[in-house]
Design a protein around this motif. Structure first.
Motif, short mmCIF file in Angstrom:
data_model
loop_
_atom_site.label_atom_id
_atom_site.label_comp_id
_atom_site.label_asym_id
_atom_site.label_seq_id
_atom_site.Cartn_x
_atom_site.Cartn_y
_atom_site.Cartn_z
N SER A 1 0.09 8.52 0.35
CA SER A 1 -0.76 7.35 0.57
C SER A 1 0.04 6.12 0.98
O SER A 1 1.24 6.03 0.72
N PHE B 1 -3.89 15.42 7.33
CA PHE B 1 -3.43 14.18 6.71
C PHE B 1 -3.04 13.09 7.71
O PHE B 1 -2.66 12.00 7.29
N TYR C 1 -0.20 10.16 7.30
CA TYR C 1 -0.07 9.82 5.88
C TYR C 1 0.48 11.03 5.12
O TYR C 1 -0.19 11.66 4.31
N ASN D 1 -5.79 8.85 12.53
CA ASN D 1 -5.74 8.37 11.15
C ASN D 1 -7.06 7.75 10.72
O ASN D 1 -7.12 7.09 9.68
N ASN E 1 -8.04 8.18 7.28
CA ASN E 1 -7.09 7.69 6.28
C ASN E 1 -7.29 6.22 5.91
O ASN E 1 -6.48 5.66 5.16
N ASN F 1 -7.13 5.64 2.34
CA ASN F 1 -6.03 6.34 1.65
C ASN F 1 -4.96 5.33 1.25
O ASN F 1 -3.84 5.34 1.75
#
Length: 252
Positions: free
Chosen positions: A24, A100, A103, A192, A195, A198
Motif C-alpha cells: 500500500s 495490484f 502497488y 492503478n 488502487n 489502497n
C-alpha cells in the motif's frame, strides 16, 4: 552469473523464484508549528528488508521437506517480472501486475530446486499505454517519453531523492510530492485505477520528533524515541535522505 552469487549461498542455484507482494501507499504525519502535515510514502518503501526476510522464511519452510532451499537474489527485478510474465512495463518504466498495478513489491530468490519448464516473454508495454500518455503529462520533470519504457533517469525525481547530497539546481521544489520516490506517474495511471483507496495511515511524528529529524546530521545518533518511530514506520534505512527530503515538503 558468478558475479551475482553471494559467496555464502550454500548451494548451486538451479532456478529463480519471483514473488509479487501487494503493498500500500502509506501516509506519515509530521507536526510543525502547531500544524499536522501528511506526507506520502510510495508503495514498496516501508519495511522492505523485513518483508523480504519474511517471504524467504515462507519459501524455505515450504522447500525444506523436499530437500531444497532458497536465498535472496540481487537481480534486475522489474525486468525479470516482465520477462517471466508476472508483470508488464508501463511507459513510466515501472512494472505493473494485473491484480495490484504498481502497488507491489517484487522479491527474487535463488533456489537449488530444479525448474523443468520456464517461459521467457518479450519486453513490451501494457496495452493501455499504446493510447494513453497520462504519465507523460503528469511527470513534473519531463522524464517520460513516448514509444518505449525507458525514461530519462537523470530527470526522474526518484533518482534524485533516493541518493544523499544536494538536489540538482534544475529540480524545482514544487516537483516533490513524496517523502522518497514519486507518485505522479502512478497516481494518474489507468492501470492503478483500482488502487485509489489502497492507502494506509502510518506513524505520526510529534513536533519534537519532526524537529529532531529535520535537524539530523549524518553519522550522529538519534534519540531512542525517534529511532523507534522510524523503525515502526519501516523507513529507518532512509535516514540518510529523510531530513533533506522532508525539509522540502514541509513549509518553513
Amino acid at each position: 552469473m558468478d558475479k551475482l552469487l553471494p559467496d555464502d549461498l550454500g548451494f548451486a542455484p538451479r532456478s529463480i523464484i519471483m514473488v509479487i507482494k501487494p503493498h500500500s501507499k502509506v501516509i506519515l504525519t509530521f507536526n510543525r508549528s502547531g500544524r499536522a502535515f501528511q506526507c506520502i510514502l510510495p508503495p514498496a518503501y516501508a519495511n522492505e528488508r523485513a518483508l523480504a526476510n519474511e517471504v524467504l522464511g515462507y519459501i524455505n519452510d515450504f522447500l525444506k521437506p523436499f530437500g531444497f532451499s532458497a536465498a535472496e537474489a540481487m537481480l534486475p527485478q522489474k525486468l525479470l517480472a516482465v520477462r517471466c510474465g508476472l508483470a508488464r512495463y508501463g511507459r513510466n518504466n515501472i512494472s505493473y501486475s494485473k491484480e495490484f498495478g504498481s502497488y507491489m513489491q517484487l522479491l527474487t530468490f535463488f533456489s537449488d530446486m530444479p525448474c523443468d519448464t520456464d517461459e521467457w516473454r518479450p519486453i513490451e508495454l501494457m496495452e493501455v499505454c499504446q493510447s494513453c500518455k497520462a504519465c507523460m503529462a503528469a511527470c513534473p520533470t519531463g522524464a517520460i517519453h513516448s514509444g518505449h519504457h525507458i525514461i530519462d533517469a537523470i530527470k526522474c525525481i526518484t533518482a534524485s531523492n533516493e541518493l544523499p547530497g544536494e538536489f540538482p539546481e534544475w529540480l524545482d521544489k514544487s516537483a516533490h510530492n513524496s517523502i522518497v520516490g514519486c507518485m505522479k506517474c502512478q497516481d494518474c495511471c489507468p492501470a492503478n485505477a483500482h488502487n485509489k483507496n489502497n492507502v494506509k495511515m502510518g506513524v505520526e511524528f510529534s513536533e519534537e520528533e519532526t524537529a529532531e529529524l529535520l535537524g539530523h546530521k549524518e553519522g550522529l545518533p538519534l534519540s531512542d524515541k525517534l529511532a523507534s518511530k522510524l523503525e515502526a514506520a519501516g523507513i529507518w534505512k532512509l535516514i540518510n535522505v529523510l531530513p533533506r527530503n522532508l525539509a522540502i515538503l514541509l513549509p518553513d
